[in-house]
Design an enzyme around this catalytic site. Structure first.
Site, mmCIF file in Angstrom:
data_model
loop_
_atom_site.group_PDB
_atom_site.id
_atom_site.type_symbol
_atom_site.label_atom_id
_atom_site.label_comp_id
_atom_site.label_asym_id
_atom_site.label_seq_id
_atom_site.Cartn_x
_atom_site.Cartn_y
_atom_site.Cartn_z
ATOM 1 N N LYS A 187 -52.620 -16.568 -14.053
ATOM 2 C CA LYS A 187 -51.598 -15.634 -13.581
ATOM 3 C C LYS A 187 -51.829 -14.200 -14.033
ATOM 4 O O LYS A 187 -51.480 -13.264 -13.326
ATOM 5 C CB LYS A 187 -50.224 -16.107 -14.053
ATOM 6 C CG LYS A 187 -49.623 -17.069 -13.068
ATOM 7 C CD LYS A 187 -48.151 -17.268 -13.312
ATOM 8 C CE LYS A 187 -47.658 -18.397 -12.424
ATOM 9 N NZ LYS A 187 -46.715 -19.263 -13.072
ATOM 10 N N ARG A 188 -52.400 -14.064 -15.225
ATOM 11 C CA ARG A 188 -52.560 -12.684 -15.703
ATOM 12 C C ARG A 188 -53.571 -11.911 -14.843
ATOM 13 O O ARG A 188 -53.689 -10.700 -14.964
ATOM 14 C CB ARG A 188 -52.919 -12.661 -17.190
ATOM 15 C CG ARG A 188 -54.294 -13.115 -17.495
ATOM 16 C CD ARG A 188 -54.505 -13.319 -18.990
ATOM 17 N NE ARG A 188 -55.715 -14.078 -19.185
ATOM 18 C CZ ARG A 188 -56.921 -13.537 -19.260
ATOM 19 N NH1 ARG A 188 -57.064 -12.238 -19.191
ATOM 20 N NH2 ARG A 188 -57.977 -14.301 -19.411
#
Ligand code: GLU
Length: 470
Positions: free
Chosen positions: A253-254
């Site tokens: 997700k980052r």
């Protein structure tokens, strides 16, 4: 032997691109070898699994064009295909392992386990369970039970064994059983853990090949020991490389959007994601294969061995190519959810007009107001670009011609050229900006064709007024 593969997602969230890639490999492998593709829902994690996630996973797979021969809500000889509906099936094998003293109850609390973990780390050893509950007496067990401790069941990992198997992608793999601690096969809530349920299911569903990401390699070592303890012949394994971000760490997700749904919302076509994920490990592709070609040319090793670094630019390129190349009818129906109000016939005309100029369906939808509302707003920048006398001359000559009712646009352009000697950009760009507000987009003649005559007139008039006033 007929190939039987499975995709076994846990319904704990949206389908991650990495998991979609695993699904695609399994599907392509099954179709390439005329085998069966099984969808199995691994929902034994009660807290994190949700029926709405399962519904969403199924919808996403369908959208990607992945169909299954057996799975939940589909008949098959090896069901049920949801692990939560198979709990009674696992019992027999759990009892067998306990009876044969290949498994045992463990009463350790979280805190005790954590203390043990820290101790291992302090000694510089990899944290693994010491096996201390292996040797409990009946009295000790009763005592723990009296204290209200809920035991888990652990597998007794045999000592000094070497697990060796030939991975279809990675080649010979070797693991030492002494590196594997006695792992949990049934949680304290009585529900089997992944490593156990997966073995029973893969055997009972007669899976011939387990194709999954290489992050599961250490699980495979544990699972191998279970196969052996239960007297089963393991399936063949193929562990593919993982999807990495440009910084070469696992895509997460980052790094931005990671679920198929997010890309769908951004306006990517399922064919583009499918092709891109299917061929990513093979390096940049110059030619886009359709699904039939992908099935025909699928090669597990080629697809799964190479580094798979996710490059959104490359995906955008694929999407752009497919927006142009796929049948207009199909692209229009993919565009419809982005423009729910649009009339079908008009939408098709619009898609034909702009599809060569955009990379995503969302970009396409952003152009809708320019071509489908009578008025457009010209930005300061646009007005600035129309200020020079040459541009104004082109606009007013075109406007005058339109006002007389002329609608042979090519002829009007030709007349202006003869009068002014302006051609190319000098002739086209002012018209483009006045008519659309932007300096790129569909061919000018297509814009003339698309916009109603009165809109052409009113937009030119509005542009001229604005430029003169400013
Ligand atoms: N439920 C597991 C996962 O989503 C399946 C892994 C496997 O294919 O065995 O990671």
């Amino acid at each position: 032997m007929k190939v039987r593969v499975r995709f076994a997602p846990s319904p704990t969230g949206k389908l991650h691109l990495g998991n979609a890639r695993t699904a695609i490999f399994n599907w392509l492998f099954a179709r390439h070898s005329q085998g069966s593709f099984v969808l199995r829902i691994e929902d034994t994690d009660k807290e994190r699994s949700k029926p709405e996630y399962e519904a969403q996973l199924i919808e996403t797979l369908r959208w990607l064009g992945i169909d299954w021969d057996e799975g939940p809500n589909k008949k098959g000889n090896f069901g049920p295909y949801r692990q939560s509906e198979r709990l009674h099936i696992y019992q027999e094998y759990i009892q067998r392992l306990l009876r044969e003293e290949k498994a045992y109850y463990c009463y350790c609390t979280e805190e005790e386990l954590e203390t043990e973990r820290q101790l291992c780390l302090k000694k510089g050893l990899p944290p693994r369970y010491s096996g201390k509950c292996r040797y409990l007496t009946e009295a000790q067990k009763r005592e723990y039970e009296k204290q209200g401790r809920q035991p888990v069941i652990r597998f007794k990992v045999p000592e000094d064994e070497v697990v060796i198997f030939e991975d279809l992608i990675k080649g010979k793999m070797r693991f030492f059983s002494n590196d594997i601690g006695d792992f949990v096969i049934v949680r304290s809530n009585g529900i089997p853990a992944y490593n156990f349920a997966v073995v029973i299911d893969d055997i009972l569903m007669q899976i011939t090949h387990v194709v999954r990401g290489e992050d599961h390699l250490s699980n495979t070592a544990s699972q191998y020991l279970l196969y052996k303890a239960l007297g089963f012949t393991p399936p063949q394994f193929a562990h593919h490389s993982l999807l990495l971000a440009p910084d070469r760490t696992k895509l997460s997700k980052r790094h931005g959007a990671v679920s198929v749904e997010e890309y769908r919302k951004e306006g990517f076509l399922p064919q583009a994601l499918f092709f891109y994920l299917a061929t990513l490990g093979r390096g940049a592709q110059k030619e886009i294969w359709d699904r039939k070609q992908l099935v025909k040319r699928f090669d597990l090793k080629m697809a799964g061995k190479g580094n798979a670094i996710f490059d959104k630019k490359q995906l955008l390129w694929v999407n752009k190519q497919l927006l142009r190349a796929l049948p207009l009818e199909d692209v229009s129906s993919y565009a419809q959810p982005f423009l729910p109000e649009a009339d079908k016939g008009l939408l098709k005309k619009f898609v034909a007009l702009v599809r060569e100029n955009v990379s995503t369906l969302k970009e396409m939808a952003d152009l809708w107001p320019i071509f489908n509302t009578s008025k457009i707003a010209l930005s300061k920048q646009a007005i600035e670009a129309l200020k020079n006398p040459e541009a104004q001359m082109v606009l007013s000559l075109f406007y005058e011609a339109l006002k007389t009712g002329q609608n042979d646009y090519e002829a009007i352009l030709h007349e202006i050229y003869q009068k002014t000697q302006f051609k190319g950009k000098n002739l086209m760009l002012p018209l483009r900006i006045a008519l659309t507000g932007v300096n790129n987009g569909p061919q000018l003649h297509a814009i003339f064709e698309y916009l109603p005559h009165e809109w052409l007139v009113s937009r030119l008039k509005a542009a001229l007024n604005l430029v003169r006033q400013s």
